[in-house]
Design an enzyme around this catalytic site. Structure first.
Site, PDB file in Angstrom:
ATOM      1  N   HIS A 122       0.811  -1.210   0.000  1.00  0.00           N
ATOM      2  CA  HIS A 122       0.000   0.000   0.000  1.00  0.00           C
ATOM      3  C   HIS A 122       0.849   1.267   0.000  1.00  0.00           C
ATOM      4  CE1 HIS A 122       0.889   0.677   4.302  1.00  0.00           C
ATOM      5  NE2 HIS A 122       0.816  -0.646   4.398  1.00  0.00           N
ATOM      6  N   ASP A 123       0.366   2.255  -0.736  1.00  0.00           N
ATOM      7  CA  ASP A 123       0.947   3.604  -0.759  1.00  0.00           C
ATOM      8  C   ASP A 123       2.343   3.663  -1.385  1.00  0.00           C
ATOM      9  OD1 ASP A 123      -1.150   5.179   0.963  1.00  0.00           O
ATOM     10  OD2 ASP A 123      -0.678   3.397   2.140  1.00  0.00           O
ATOM     11  N   GLY A 140       5.115  -0.924   2.868  1.00  0.00           N
ATOM     12  CA  GLY A 140       4.264   0.226   2.602  1.00  0.00           C
ATOM     13  C   GLY A 140       5.038   1.522   2.482  1.00  0.00           C
TER      14      GLY A 140
END
Length: 200
Positions: A122-123, A140
């Site tokens: 994520h991200d 992340g």
């Protein structure tokens, strides 16, 4: 040319598929997915959540793109995955959608080569012309800048930046930023020399 969708695929009626898109058997394409012209999605691929994929990508069997982030704070917000053009995404690659901790985006640029078993968490922000060899894992919020290469089995700690034209050796553990134009390796990783290949 028209799209070519296997009768064994599951494609939501609201998914947006451009011309010349190919969807293989047992692929699952969710309702908020957009796929650009000439992209090939092979069998058993899952595209779920808010995913936008550009043109002329090739996604190999078993890849999962856009599923929930592996973050205990995530509560189902409509974050996204954005993927550019002409990427090769090999077998069993996973790319998770973002959390709300930055701007709600996980991104992959253009002309990247993600080999089998890679993970983009994520991200993450992965630039263009990036090569990630087999089983490379990004935590992340990692930023991989343009033209970086990560060899096989590299693990990159979250909130780390890997610089342009750098090369990270296989089985390295990246705990700190990798400077641009450097060849780095080790557990933990440290710079070894200038990446002369990257200078060409």
């Amino acid at each position: 040319m028209a799209t070519n969708i296997s009768p064994l695929a599951s494609v939501a009626s609201s998914a947006e598929l451009d011309d010349d898109v190919e969807i293989g058997p047992f692929a699952h394409i969710g309702p908020d997915v957009k796929i650009g012209r000439g992209t090939k999605v092979e069998n058993n691929v899952t595209l779920i959540g808010r995913v936008t994929i550009g043109s002329a990508n090739h996604i190999f069997p078993g890849a999962v793109i856009g599923h929930e982030p592996q973050d205990l704070s995530y509560r189902g917000s409509p974050t996204e995955v954005l993927i550019g053009d002409r990427n090769i995404i090999r077998e069993s690659v996973t790319i998770n959608r973002a959390t709300e901790k930055e701007d709600g985006l996980t991104t992959l640029g253009n002309d990247c080569f993600l080999m089998a078993g890679c993970h983009i968490a994520h991200d993450c922000r992965v630039g263009s012309r990036v090569i990630m060899a087999n089983a490379t894992l990004l935590g992340g919020h990692v930023h991989i800048l343009d033209d970086a290469t990560l060899s096989g089995g590299v693990a990159v700690h979250h909130f780390t930046t890997v610089g342009s034209y750098s090369f990270t050796g296989g089985l390295s553990r990246v705990l700190n930023d990798v400077p641009p134009f450097m060849l780095c390796e080790g557990i933990p990783t440290r710079p070894r020399c200038v990446n002369l290949v990257g200078l060409k």
